[in-house]
Design a protein around this motif. Sequence first.
Motif, short mmCIF file in Angstrom:
data_model
loop_
_atom_site.label_atom_id
_atom_site.label_comp_id
_atom_site.label_asym_id
_atom_site.label_seq_id
_atom_site.Cartn_x
_atom_site.Cartn_y
_atom_site.Cartn_z
N ILE A 1 -23.28 3.80 -15.50
CA ILE A 1 -23.97 2.52 -15.61
C ILE A 1 -23.14 1.48 -14.88
N GLU A 2 -23.73 0.88 -13.86
CA GLU A 2 -23.04 -0.15 -13.09
C GLU A 2 -23.63 -1.51 -13.44
N PHE A 3 -22.75 -2.46 -13.71
CA PHE A 3 -23.16 -3.83 -14.02
C PHE A 3 -22.69 -4.74 -12.89
N GLU A 4 -23.63 -5.38 -12.25
CA GLU A 4 -23.30 -6.28 -11.15
C GLU A 4 -24.18 -7.53 -11.29
N GLY A 5 -23.59 -8.59 -11.86
CA GLY A 5 -24.38 -9.79 -12.10
C GLY A 5 -25.52 -9.50 -13.06
N GLU A 6 -26.75 -9.82 -12.66
CA GLU A 6 -27.91 -9.62 -13.51
C GLU A 6 -28.57 -8.26 -13.29
N THR A 7 -27.95 -7.41 -12.50
CA THR A 7 -28.52 -6.08 -12.20
C THR A 7 -27.71 -4.99 -12.90
N MET A 8 -28.43 -4.14 -13.59
CA MET A 8 -27.84 -2.95 -14.20
C MET A 8 -28.41 -1.74 -13.49
N THR A 9 -27.55 -0.82 -13.06
CA THR A 9 -27.99 0.38 -12.35
C THR A 9 -27.52 1.62 -13.08
N LEU A 10 -28.44 2.53 -13.36
CA LEU A 10 -28.12 3.80 -14.01
C LEU A 10 -28.23 4.91 -12.98
N LEU A 11 -27.21 5.79 -12.93
CA LEU A 11 -27.20 6.89 -11.97
C LEU A 11 -26.80 8.18 -12.66
N SER A 12 -27.40 9.30 -12.23
CA SER A 12 -27.00 10.60 -12.75
C SER A 12 -27.28 11.66 -11.70
N THR A 13 -26.54 12.78 -11.79
CA THR A 13 -26.76 13.90 -10.88
C THR A 13 -26.24 15.18 -11.50
N ASP A 14 -26.86 16.30 -11.11
CA ASP A 14 -26.36 17.62 -11.49
C ASP A 14 -26.04 18.44 -10.24
N ARG A 15 -25.90 17.75 -9.11
CA ARG A 15 -25.59 18.30 -7.79
C ARG A 15 -26.82 18.80 -7.03
N TYR A 16 -27.94 19.00 -7.73
CA TYR A 16 -29.15 19.46 -7.07
C TYR A 16 -30.20 18.36 -6.96
N ARG A 17 -30.00 17.31 -7.73
CA ARG A 17 -30.89 16.16 -7.72
C ARG A 17 -30.13 14.93 -8.17
N LEU A 18 -30.71 13.79 -7.95
CA LEU A 18 -30.05 12.53 -8.26
C LEU A 18 -31.11 11.54 -8.70
N ALA A 19 -30.83 10.80 -9.76
CA ALA A 19 -31.77 9.77 -10.22
C ALA A 19 -31.05 8.43 -10.27
N MET A 20 -31.73 7.39 -9.82
CA MET A 20 -31.16 6.05 -9.85
C MET A 20 -32.23 5.05 -10.28
N ARG A 21 -31.90 4.25 -11.28
CA ARG A 21 -32.85 3.25 -11.78
C ARG A 21 -32.13 1.90 -11.91
N GLU A 22 -32.75 0.87 -11.37
CA GLU A 22 -32.21 -0.48 -11.47
C GLU A 22 -33.11 -1.30 -12.40
N LEU A 23 -32.50 -2.15 -13.21
CA LEU A 23 -33.24 -3.07 -14.05
C LEU A 23 -32.41 -4.33 -14.25
N THR A 24 -33.04 -5.38 -14.70
CA THR A 24 -32.34 -6.64 -14.92
C THR A 24 -31.89 -6.75 -16.37
N TRP A 25 -30.83 -7.48 -16.58
CA TRP A 25 -30.34 -7.77 -17.92
C TRP A 25 -29.74 -9.17 -17.91
N ARG A 26 -29.29 -9.63 -19.08
CA ARG A 26 -28.74 -10.98 -19.19
C ARG A 26 -27.26 -10.88 -19.55
N PRO A 27 -26.38 -10.90 -18.54
CA PRO A 27 -24.94 -10.76 -18.84
C PRO A 27 -24.38 -12.00 -19.51
#
Length: 374
Positions: free
Chosen positions: A157-183
């Motif tokens: 989980i990466e927090f950069e300003g008002e953007t939160m990014t979730l990333l995961s991988t098992d080496r065969y696929r990769l998922a990335m989702r961005e959403l806003t939050w209130r830091p």
Amino acid sequence: MKFSVDRDVLAEAVTWTARSLSPRPPVPVLSGLLLKAGSGTVSLSSFDYEISANLQFAADVAEEGTVLVSGRLLADICRSLPSAPVEIATDGAKITLSCRNSRFNLATMPENDYPELPALPPIGGVVDGGAFAQAVSQVIIAASRDDTLPILTGVRIEFEGETMTLLSTDRYRLAMRELTWRPSSAGLSTSVLVKARTLNEVARTLGSGGDLSIALSDANELIGFESGGRRTTSLLVDGDYPKIRSLFPDATPIHASVRTADLVEAVRRVSLVAERNTPIRMAFTEGTLALDAGTGEDAQASEAIEATLTGEPITVAFNPHYLSEGLGAFTTDHVRFSFTTPPKPAVVSAQQDADGEELTDYRYLLMPVRLPNQ
């Protein structure tokens, strides 16, 4: 200690807190739930040195006190009780649960041996619980289930300003989702690695409670979540997560748009003949996507559905399980496949309609299975 509370309130509280109990606790007392009755409230806690859970509920407290009792047994008993007020009272080295004509006596555990729960770190910000739960469900599908690679069993989980990014991988696929939050702090910039199964439990049990507070420790060792009077903490996964963002291609000259529901059903049917490690082939041409699986004398299946293609025709093959899981994470009417060349990873993203623009808040990158002529 003596208090009474409605059975439904007690059962829900005990069940939620007991979820964090380890099936193989490092010491016997960690199989217990700690009950603390105070002025008008009862606190329930569980801890296994990695994950802690705590909640409070209102109760009619006649005598204050603290008791430690087997958590899973207490949860089973509470769920089995009739729908009526429950009275819990200590009786020497035991506690008594009474509900209508039902009565249980449980041995207590030495609460003095119970470790102190970690304090909730400072609140780093607040996110909408429903949006967070959806983001987690879209990302955890790509997290590894292989405990021999603990780093990949986590979600970054990466927090950069008002953007939160979730990333995961098992080496065969990769998922990335961005959403806003209130830091809490406008200049917040940090990242954490949380076990996927822990994050999934948080999303399922706390995501429906409105705003979800996320607590981040300065030492980057602990993360906490709090919503609706419930809070949980978890140790972070230690290690350097691979730099997977770079796997997303900068340019993709080939794009195809397919109606999500049609593709999900077609993949489900065709994959019935795809035996273990057998891929589904997808041939994109203008106006049509042809799917097929099975070879030689084995069972075979094929199906064609409508598709919109921009660029050269392309044929690729994917693991049917990975493809199905990825498609199931999308909620839009259409999905978009973006390609560079057949052997390179494909990016699946969302589109509201066949001619709409790509929505990039969620992207699912899938490694293809190499075909013999590629």
